[in-house]
Design a protein around this motif. Structure first.
Motif, PDB file in Angstrom:
ATOM      1  N   HIS A  16       0.839  -1.197   0.000  1.00 58.16           N
ATOM      2  CA  HIS A  16       0.000   0.000   0.000  1.00 58.16           C
ATOM      3  C   HIS A  16       0.878   1.254   0.000  1.00 58.16           C
ATOM      4  N   HIS A  36      -2.042  11.741   5.602  1.00 58.51           N
ATOM      5  CA  HIS A  36      -3.411  12.256   5.772  1.00 58.51           C
ATOM      6  C   HIS A  36      -4.218  11.340   6.676  1.00 58.51           C
ATOM      7  N   ASP A  42      -6.633   3.994   5.751  1.00 64.21           N
ATOM      8  CA  ASP A  42      -5.605   3.156   5.117  1.00 64.21           C
ATOM      9  C   ASP A  42      -4.231   3.821   5.137  1.00 64.21           C
ATOM     10  N   HIS A  43      -4.110   4.927   5.902  1.00 64.73           N
ATOM     11  CA  HIS A  43      -2.816   5.603   6.071  1.00 64.73           C
ATOM     12  C   HIS A  43      -2.482   5.772   7.553  1.00 64.73           C
ATOM     13  N   ASP A 103      -1.589  10.372  -0.951  1.00 62.72           N
ATOM     14  CA  ASP A 103      -2.648  10.127  -1.932  1.00 62.72           C
ATOM     15  C   ASP A 103      -2.915  11.447  -2.625  1.00 62.72           C
ATOM     16  N   HIS A 154       0.408   2.290  -3.518  1.00 60.16           N
ATOM     17  CA  HIS A 154      -1.052   2.463  -3.458  1.00 60.16           C
ATOM     18  C   HIS A 154      -1.758   1.783  -4.631  1.00 60.16           C
TER      19      HIS A 154
END
Ligand code: NI
Ligand code: MN
Length: 226
Positions: free
Chosen positions: A8, A48, A52-53, A142, A192
């Motif tokens: 990711h 951010h 998923d971060h 992202d 990602h």
């Protein structure tokens, strides 16, 4: 310095005895080789507020007494969870004991979804410039493509860039290849992608699209050494 990729957007940097972890999404990330119990970050840097971060930041930071570097809103929220934080914001740089961090802009959202079915807006999303051991590393976070990537690359010649290629939520492969033309890094690593069905991509096709810089597809656990 050892820079490794862990699926990711997870990147780990080991420098002068310190471990820095970017966007530590471990639990729920089927592509990572990391385990929350094994990784011991001194520093966690977040791009951010998306889940998923932020991932396992709170648990990791509490267990390891890690310093969490994030934008002001996200850092404040995490400080309320009794995590040690250093707030920053877009355009600002700060010299830490492991190197310098600068937050750059990113075009994306930054809402953290809580267990209580709430979305808490965590300010603007960011990209990261890291200046460590004489090398400049860019983690785009992202983002969609934006032409000021030219400015980022001109102001700070980049050795290594991590660029999202998943499409759907971020740049896809074609836009990420254009981002590489704007940024002019020496090397690009795609991130990602393939974590979720809507971001399925062939990273080798992306690397084939690059011109003027080297591309490297990294599997979880792969390492670049400088
Ligand atoms: Ni996101
Ligand atoms: Mn994401």
């Amino acid at each position: 310095m050892k820079i490794s990729y862990h699926g990711h957007s997870v990147v780990k940097i080991e420098t002068n005895g310190k471990t820095i972890l970017i966007d530590p999404f471990i639990n729920g990330n089927e592509l990572t080789d990391l385990n929350v119990d094994d990784v011991k970050p001194d520093v966690i840097i977040l791009t951010h507020g998306h889940n998923d971060h932020v991932g396992d930041t709170v648990e990791l930071a509490k267990k390891n007494d890690s310093l969490v570097i994030a934008n002001h809103e996200l850092a404040t929220y995490l400080s309320w969870q009794l995590v040690k934080t250093h707030p920053m914001h877009i355009g600002g740089a700060y010299e830490f004991d492991f190197g310098k961090v600068k937050l750059t802009q990113a075009f994306h959202g930054s809402g953290l979804i809580t267990d209580g079915n709430e979305i808490i807006y965590m300010g603007m999303p960011a990209g990261l410039l890291l200046f460590i051991e004489g090398k400049t590393i860019y983690h785009a976070g992202d983002t969609g493509l934006f032409s000021d990537m030219k400015l980022i690359g001109e102001r700070h010649p980049i050795d290594l860039a991590f660029l999202p290629i998943g499409d759907n939520f971020t740049m896809g492969p074609e836009d990420a290849a254009e981002a590489a033309r704007f940024l002019k890094p020496k090397k690009v690593v795609p991130i990602h992608y393939n974590t979720f069905p809507p971001i399925k991509q062939d990273p080798h096709k992306f690397v084939d699209m690059l011109d003027g810089c080297e591309g490297q597809v990294m599997s979880a656990g792969d390492m670049i050494e400088y």
